[in-house]
Design an enzyme around this catalytic site. Structure first.
Site, PDB file in Angstrom:
ATOM      1  N   PRO A  24       1.910   8.266   5.229  1.00 41.48           N
ATOM      2  CA  PRO A  24       2.318   6.959   4.707  1.00 41.48           C
ATOM      3  C   PRO A  24       3.836   6.867   4.639  1.00 41.48           C
ATOM      4  O   PRO A  24       4.493   7.757   4.099  1.00 41.48           O
ATOM      5  CB  PRO A  24       1.684   6.931   3.310  1.00 41.48           C
ATOM      6  CG  PRO A  24       1.518   8.373   2.941  1.00 41.48           C
ATOM      7  CD  PRO A  24       1.232   9.091   4.217  1.00 41.48           C
ATOM      8  N   THR A  26       7.302   4.050   4.144  1.00 42.11           N
ATOM      9  CA  THR A  26       7.855   2.732   3.846  1.00 42.11           C
ATOM     10  C   THR A  26       8.453   2.137   5.114  1.00 42.11           C
ATOM     11  O   THR A  26       9.224   2.802   5.815  1.00 42.11           O
ATOM     12  CB  THR A  26       8.956   2.847   2.774  1.00 42.11           C
ATOM     13  OG1 THR A  26       8.384   3.386   1.597  1.00 42.11           O
ATOM     14  CG2 THR A  26       9.570   1.492   2.481  1.00 42.11           C
ATOM     15  N   ALA A  58       2.637   2.531   1.170  1.00 37.62           N
ATOM     16  CA  ALA A  58       2.136   2.201  -0.164  1.00 37.62           C
ATOM     17  C   ALA A  58       1.869   0.713  -0.338  1.00 37.62           C
ATOM     18  O   ALA A  58       2.701  -0.125   0.013  1.00 37.62           O
ATOM     19  CB  ALA A  58       3.133   2.674  -1.218  1.00 37.62           C
ATOM     20  N   GLN A 100      -2.920   3.495   1.316  1.00 43.01           N
ATOM     21  CA  GLN A 100      -2.376   4.156   0.132  1.00 43.01           C
ATOM     22  C   GLN A 100      -2.144   3.122  -0.957  1.00 43.01           C
ATOM     23  O   GLN A 100      -1.518   2.088  -0.710  1.00 43.01           O
ATOM     24  CB  GLN A 100      -1.066   4.869   0.463  1.00 43.01           C
ATOM     25  CG  GLN A 100      -0.548   5.740  -0.680  1.00 43.01           C
ATOM     26  CD  GLN A 100       0.793   6.372  -0.363  1.00 43.01           C
ATOM     27  OE1 GLN A 100       1.801   5.671  -0.286  1.00 43.01           O
ATOM     28  NE2 GLN A 100       0.818   7.682  -0.195  1.00 43.01           N
ATOM     29  N   TYR A 172       6.338   7.818  -8.681  1.00 43.95           N
ATOM     30  CA  TYR A 172       5.766   6.519  -9.023  1.00 43.95           C
ATOM     31  C   TYR A 172       4.846   6.650 -10.245  1.00 43.95           C
ATOM     32  O   TYR A 172       4.753   7.697 -10.860  1.00 43.95           O
ATOM     33  CB  TYR A 172       5.064   5.917  -7.814  1.00 43.95           C
ATOM     34  CG  TYR A 172       6.028   5.623  -6.687  1.00 43.95           C
ATOM     35  CD1 TYR A 172       7.159   4.829  -6.910  1.00 43.95           C
ATOM     36  CD2 TYR A 172       5.859   6.157  -5.414  1.00 43.95           C
ATOM     37  CE1 TYR A 172       8.073   4.569  -5.891  1.00 43.95           C
ATOM     38  CE2 TYR A 172       6.766   5.903  -4.390  1.00 43.95           C
ATOM     39  CZ  TYR A 172       7.874   5.116  -4.642  1.00 43.95           C
ATOM     40  OH  TYR A 172       8.779   4.863  -3.640  1.00 43.95           O
ATOM     41  N   ARG A 224      -2.260  12.024  -3.408  1.00 45.68           N
ATOM     42  CA  ARG A 224      -0.994  12.636  -3.001  1.00 45.68           C
ATOM     43  C   ARG A 224      -0.207  13.073  -4.226  1.00 45.68           C
ATOM     44  O   ARG A 224      -0.128  12.341  -5.218  1.00 45.68           O
ATOM     45  CB  ARG A 224      -0.149  11.660  -2.163  1.00 45.68           C
ATOM     46  CG  ARG A 224       0.950  12.390  -1.375  1.00 45.68           C
ATOM     47  CD  ARG A 224       1.692  11.484  -0.427  1.00 45.68           C
ATOM     48  NE  ARG A 224       2.314  12.281   0.632  1.00 45.68           N
ATOM     49  CZ  ARG A 224       3.386  11.905   1.307  1.00 45.68           C
ATOM     50  NH1 ARG A 224       3.990  10.757   1.043  1.00 45.68           N
ATOM     51  NH2 ARG A 224       3.880  12.677   2.256  1.00 45.68           N
TER      52      ARG A 224
END
Length: 368
Positions: A24, A26, A58, A100, A172, A224
């Protein structure tokens, strides 16, 4: 030794045709409201051939969990049609599609949230320049966010995805609740590792409840995790080993370790004899497969990761070399992109949002 082209059947019953997974990443390609764009669909489709699975970048489960502009969202039913197109485009290449899901927590800002204050486990700012101080979530907000992860899972099922990955890494919200730096709560969601894990456990329960209620097929749930924090106080590797013990005995299909280099060694003096990935793999005791990641570019990198993991996630190499997995399968190693990524961004065709994001990262330059 495991070979990258061996298939793998996960606990849920989903089988991946090989051990290669797109990590994954960005990319800032979604519309302002988080809806999937045509360029985003093409981006994933172009990279899907030859992989066992793609894990999307995400996707926020609530509007207040948005971390950046151009971020994918799975927070509303109105997103389902475009998400369905995305999953279908990946499936057309014979590849499984995972989305995700996450909440940014304190790792965002008012500008991104249209003036709303960020939230987290506690009112403690992240130790980075310009970080805003979040508001501590109320119990009602915690419960709403737990439900939001379940709702996001339902939407992923309805959109045709094969699974979800819970983003409990990269500082996060899920990680923020587990971290003693960002979580200073004195109620049932704070305190020792068990209290700080409570939010994660409730999110897992919510996600699996959605799977049980809505999935009409086998459906994957992965997690994750980042192994350590630099903050003081912060997550130490012993904390992560405790967390892995909880995850190991859950219904999860896999654990995905977040590393910038697969051979990285822990900061803790007690765990420096081997790379982090080796300790994590050992902690899972063969009960859950591990996805290893971090700087994978060559066949040797793939083989090295598979010494201590069941699957290999590949990120930036696939970003700039979309057919890398095909080259690996065909033995065309000499054709693989080998130049530094900061050079590749200048000649690899990328759509405008993705180029601007990558150029800003590597060159400090963004087109206006």
């Amino acid at each position: 030794m495991t070979n990258f082209d061996d298939s793998i059947e996960l606990k849920s019953g989903v089988t991946l045709r090989n051990r290669l997974v797109m990590s994954p990443m960005t990319t800032e390609q979604s519309f302002f409201n988080g809806t999937v764009t045509r360029g985003e669909i093409e981006y994933y489709a172009d990279r899907a051939t030859g992989l066992g699975a793609i894990i999307t970048g995400a996707a926020n489960v609530q509007d207040g969990g948005k971390g950046w502009q151009g971020e994918l969202s799975i927070a509303h039913d109105t997103m389902i049609p475009e998400l369905t197109e995305l999953a279908s485009a990946i499936h057309a290449r014979g590849t499984k599609a995972f989305v995700q899901i996450f909440h940014a927590g304190r790792m965002t800002n008012r500008a991104t949230l249209s003036g709303e204050q960020t939230v987290s486990a506690s009112a403690v700012a992240a130790p980075r320049p310009g970080a805003e101080t979040p508001r501590a979530m109320t119990i009602a907000e915690i419960h709403a966010t737990v439900r939001a992860f379940g709702d996001a899972t339902r939407r992923a099922i309805q959109a045709g995805f094969d699974g979800v990955e819970l983003h409990g890494a990269n500082t996060y919200l899920l990680q923020q609740f587990f971290s003693p730096h960002s979580n200073r709560r004195t109620d049932e969601y704070g305190g020792d590792v068990s209290g700080r894990y409570r939010f994660i456990g409730e999110v897992l329960d919510s996600v699996f409840a959605a799977v049980d209620q809505y999935a009409d097929r086998s459906f994957v749930v992965g997690y994750r995790v980042s192994p350590e924090e630099f903050e003081e106080p912060g997550i130490r590797f012993d904390d992560t080993l405790w967390l892995l013990g909880q995850l190991r005995d859950s219904r999860l299909d896999y654990v995905h370790i977040s590393l910038n280099s697969y051979d990285r060694v822990a900061r803790s003096d007690d765990y420096q004899d081997r790379p982090i990935i080796a300790y994590v793999h050992e902690a899972l005791q063969g009960k859950l497969p591990l996805i290893g990641v971090g700087g994978v570019r060559t066949r040797q990198d793939v083989n090295n990761v598979l010494q201590d993991a069941e699957m290999v996630a590949v990120g930036q190499q696939l970003l700039y070399d979309p057919t890398w997995a095909v080259k690996l399968a065909q033995g065309a190693d000499d054709a693989m992109l080998s130049v530094p990524f900061k050079e590749a961004v200048e000649f690899v065709p990328l759509n405008t949002p993705l180029y601007n994001f990558a150029a800003a990262r590597y060159r400090g330059r963004v087109n206006i």
